[in-house]
Design a protein around this motif. Structure first.
Motif, PDB file in Angstrom:
ATOM      1  N   PRO A 265       0.994  -1.111   0.474  1.00  0.00           N
ATOM      2  CA  PRO A 265      -0.219  -0.035   0.017  1.00  0.00           C
ATOM      3  C   PRO A 265       0.223   0.969  -0.025  1.00  0.00           C
ATOM      4  O   PRO A 265       1.643   1.714   0.699  1.00  0.00           O
ATOM      5  CB  PRO A 265      -0.257   0.001   1.031  1.00  0.00           C
ATOM      6  CG  PRO A 265      -0.719  -0.883   1.354  1.00  0.00           C
ATOM      7  CD  PRO A 265       0.229  -1.976   0.670  1.00  0.00           C
ATOM      8  N   TYR A 266       0.468   2.262  -0.591  1.00  0.00           N
ATOM      9  CA  TYR A 266       1.657   3.293  -0.949  1.00  0.00           C
ATOM     10  C   TYR A 266       1.071   3.879   0.866  1.00  0.00           C
ATOM     11  O   TYR A 266       2.706   4.917   0.567  1.00  0.00           O
ATOM     12  CB  TYR A 266       0.946   4.601  -1.881  1.00  0.00           C
ATOM     13  CG  TYR A 266       1.085   5.505  -2.254  1.00  0.00           C
ATOM     14  CD1 TYR A 266       2.723   5.406  -2.094  1.00  0.00           C
ATOM     15  CD2 TYR A 266       0.023   6.508  -1.768  1.00  0.00           C
ATOM     16  CE1 TYR A 266       2.540   7.322  -2.384  1.00  0.00           C
ATOM     17  CE2 TYR A 266       0.564   8.118  -1.991  1.00  0.00           C
ATOM     18  CZ  TYR A 266       1.936   8.881  -1.731  1.00  0.00           C
ATOM     19  OH  TYR A 266       3.038   9.664  -2.247  1.00  0.00           O
ATOM     20  N   ASP A 267      -0.220   4.087   0.815  1.00  0.00           N
ATOM     21  CA  ASP A 267       0.148   5.131   2.124  1.00  0.00           C
ATOM     22  C   ASP A 267       1.300   4.905   3.582  1.00  0.00           C
ATOM     23  O   ASP A 267       2.061   5.383   4.158  1.00  0.00           O
ATOM     24  CB  ASP A 267      -1.301   4.910   2.713  1.00  0.00           C
ATOM     25  CG  ASP A 267      -2.423   6.109   2.682  1.00  0.00           C
ATOM     26  OD1 ASP A 267      -1.750   6.695   1.824  1.00  0.00           O
ATOM     27  OD2 ASP A 267      -3.603   5.951   2.816  1.00  0.00           O
ATOM     28  N   ALA A 268       1.220   3.110   3.117  1.00  0.00           N
ATOM     29  CA  ALA A 268       2.425   2.522   4.148  1.00  0.00           C
ATOM     30  C   ALA A 268       3.577   3.132   3.792  1.00  0.00           C
ATOM     31  O   ALA A 268       4.274   3.862   4.527  1.00  0.00           O
ATOM     32  CB  ALA A 268       2.307   0.950   4.592  1.00  0.00           C
ATOM     33  N   VAL A 269       4.003   3.279   2.790  1.00  0.00           N
ATOM     34  CA  VAL A 269       5.260   4.190   2.230  1.00  0.00           C
ATOM     35  C   VAL A 269       5.309   5.479   2.488  1.00  0.00           C
ATOM     36  O   VAL A 269       6.704   5.819   3.071  1.00  0.00           O
ATOM     37  CB  VAL A 269       5.366   3.776   0.459  1.00  0.00           C
ATOM     38  CG1 VAL A 269       7.092   4.386   0.000  1.00  0.00           C
ATOM     39  CG2 VAL A 269       5.605   1.962   0.322  1.00  0.00           C
ATOM     40  N   ARG A 270       4.087   6.286   1.708  1.00  0.00           N
ATOM     41  CA  ARG A 270       4.254   7.686   2.365  1.00  0.00           C
ATOM     42  C   ARG A 270       4.389   7.555   4.156  1.00  0.00           C
ATOM     43  O   ARG A 270       5.424   9.010   4.324  1.00  0.00           O
ATOM     44  CB  ARG A 270       2.947   8.895   1.772  1.00  0.00           C
ATOM     45  CG  ARG A 270       1.574   8.237   2.720  1.00  0.00           C
ATOM     46  CD  ARG A 270       1.239   8.872   1.895  1.00  0.00           C
ATOM     47  NE  ARG A 270      -0.523   9.194   2.519  1.00  0.00           N
ATOM     48  CZ  ARG A 270      -0.070  10.352   2.895  1.00  0.00           C
ATOM     49  NH1 ARG A 270       0.477  11.151   3.467  1.00  0.00           N
ATOM     50  NH2 ARG A 270      -1.131  10.443   4.122  1.00  0.00           N
TER      51      ARG A 270
END
Length: 297
Positions: A265-270
């Motif tokens: 998930p992108y939110d985990a990265v950002r």
């Protein structure tokens, strides 16, 4: 907006991209990019795996490769800073179209009129592709939203992903693709090849070309279809037995049974302390598991 003296923070580098807030802009932008991509398809020499018609991330947006037109050439670039489409020809001509809320059909007509005026007339097949309910691009009045703030957010994310994806290829000595933005599937992707041909694949010609050889691909999409949240993905084609059960890094990554891909998930990265390191861990671990199971050299 960014300025030349603006300090880069995690929020500006990896901004939030909630699907519900920008889905209408996404749908319109997807179709605008298909118009641009089909111009590239009409003019570009057919490089392997559809690379010639893919778009590239630029310091201002997304652009085609240089497209030949007789003894001349031209490019199309969507500029997400000044919010315009720039058409630049090798004879020095430049024309721009404003990126504002407008229908796909209107965007199509103005671009074709502009190309005609620059003595660059191009005929394309106007059918939309890789969407559940396609509408002819020259007749699409359904999609007409454009929020410049969210278009700019998308581009800012793509700049960061392009940077990390490019660095991830440095240790791989085999055949590798450029980092490509595919306007049909609306994703940024980079692909490694084993060098072996893959079993013949069913489907449209572009898919048969894209998957003519064994690949392990990594990419980013901003959310659509079976997965509405923005996410990084990884897959092998053909998929070797046992890959679905493989353990990969980082901890938020998982295998999506409907998509047959690993998802981060992108939110985990950002929200991570070190986003680059998290993406590299995802790329390295998914490649290692897939390459081992597929018995790559």
């Amino acid at each position: 907006m960014w300025g030349s003296d603006m300090t880069t923070t995690p929020e500006t580098s990896w901004p939030a991209l909630p699907y519900g807030a920008w889905k209408d802009t996404y749908a319109t932008l997807h179709m605008w990019l298909q118009v641009i991509g089909k111009v590239a398809l009409a003019q570009a020499p057919p490089l392997n795996h559809c690379w010639s018609v893919a778009l590239r991330v630029t310091p201002r947006g997304l652009a085609t490769r240089s497209l030949p037109y007789g003894a001349r050439s031209f490019t199309l670039e969507l500029d997400f800073i000044d919010h315009q489409l720039a058409v630049r020809a090798s004879d020095g001509q430049t024309r721009t179209l404003a990126l504002v809320p407008r229908s796909v059909a209107d965007f199509y007509r103005e671009l074709m009129t502009t190309l005609d005026a620059m003595r660059l007339p191009v005929k394309i097949l106007p059918g939309a592709v890789e969407v559940a309910e396609p509408i002819r691009l020259d007749r699409d009045t359904q999609h007409h939203a454009y929020d410049p703030a969210y278009a700019n957010r998308l581009w800012r994310i793509l700049v960061q992903v392009d940077r990390v994806f490019t660095a991830s290829q440095c240790a791989f000595v085999g055949k590798s693709s450029p980092v490509n933005f595919f306007w049909g599937s609306f994703d940024l992707a980079v692909t490694r090849f084993s060098g072996r041909r893959a079993p013949p694949r069913e489907g449209p010609a572009f898919e048969r070309d894209a998957y003519s050889h064994e690949v392990i691909s990594h990419g980013f999409w901003p959310g659509s279809g079976a997965l509405l949240e923005p996410a990084f993905y990884a897959y092998a084609a053909p998929e070797p037995p046992g890959l679905k059960e493989a353990r990969v890094q980082p901890q938020p990554a998982y295998y999506h049974r409907e998509l047959n891909e690993f998802i981060l998930p992108y939110d985990a990265v950002r929200q991570a302390e070190a986003p680059d390191e998290m993406i590299h861990a995802f790329i390295d671990s998914t490649y290692a598991r897939a390459a081992d199971l597929a018995k790559w050299d």
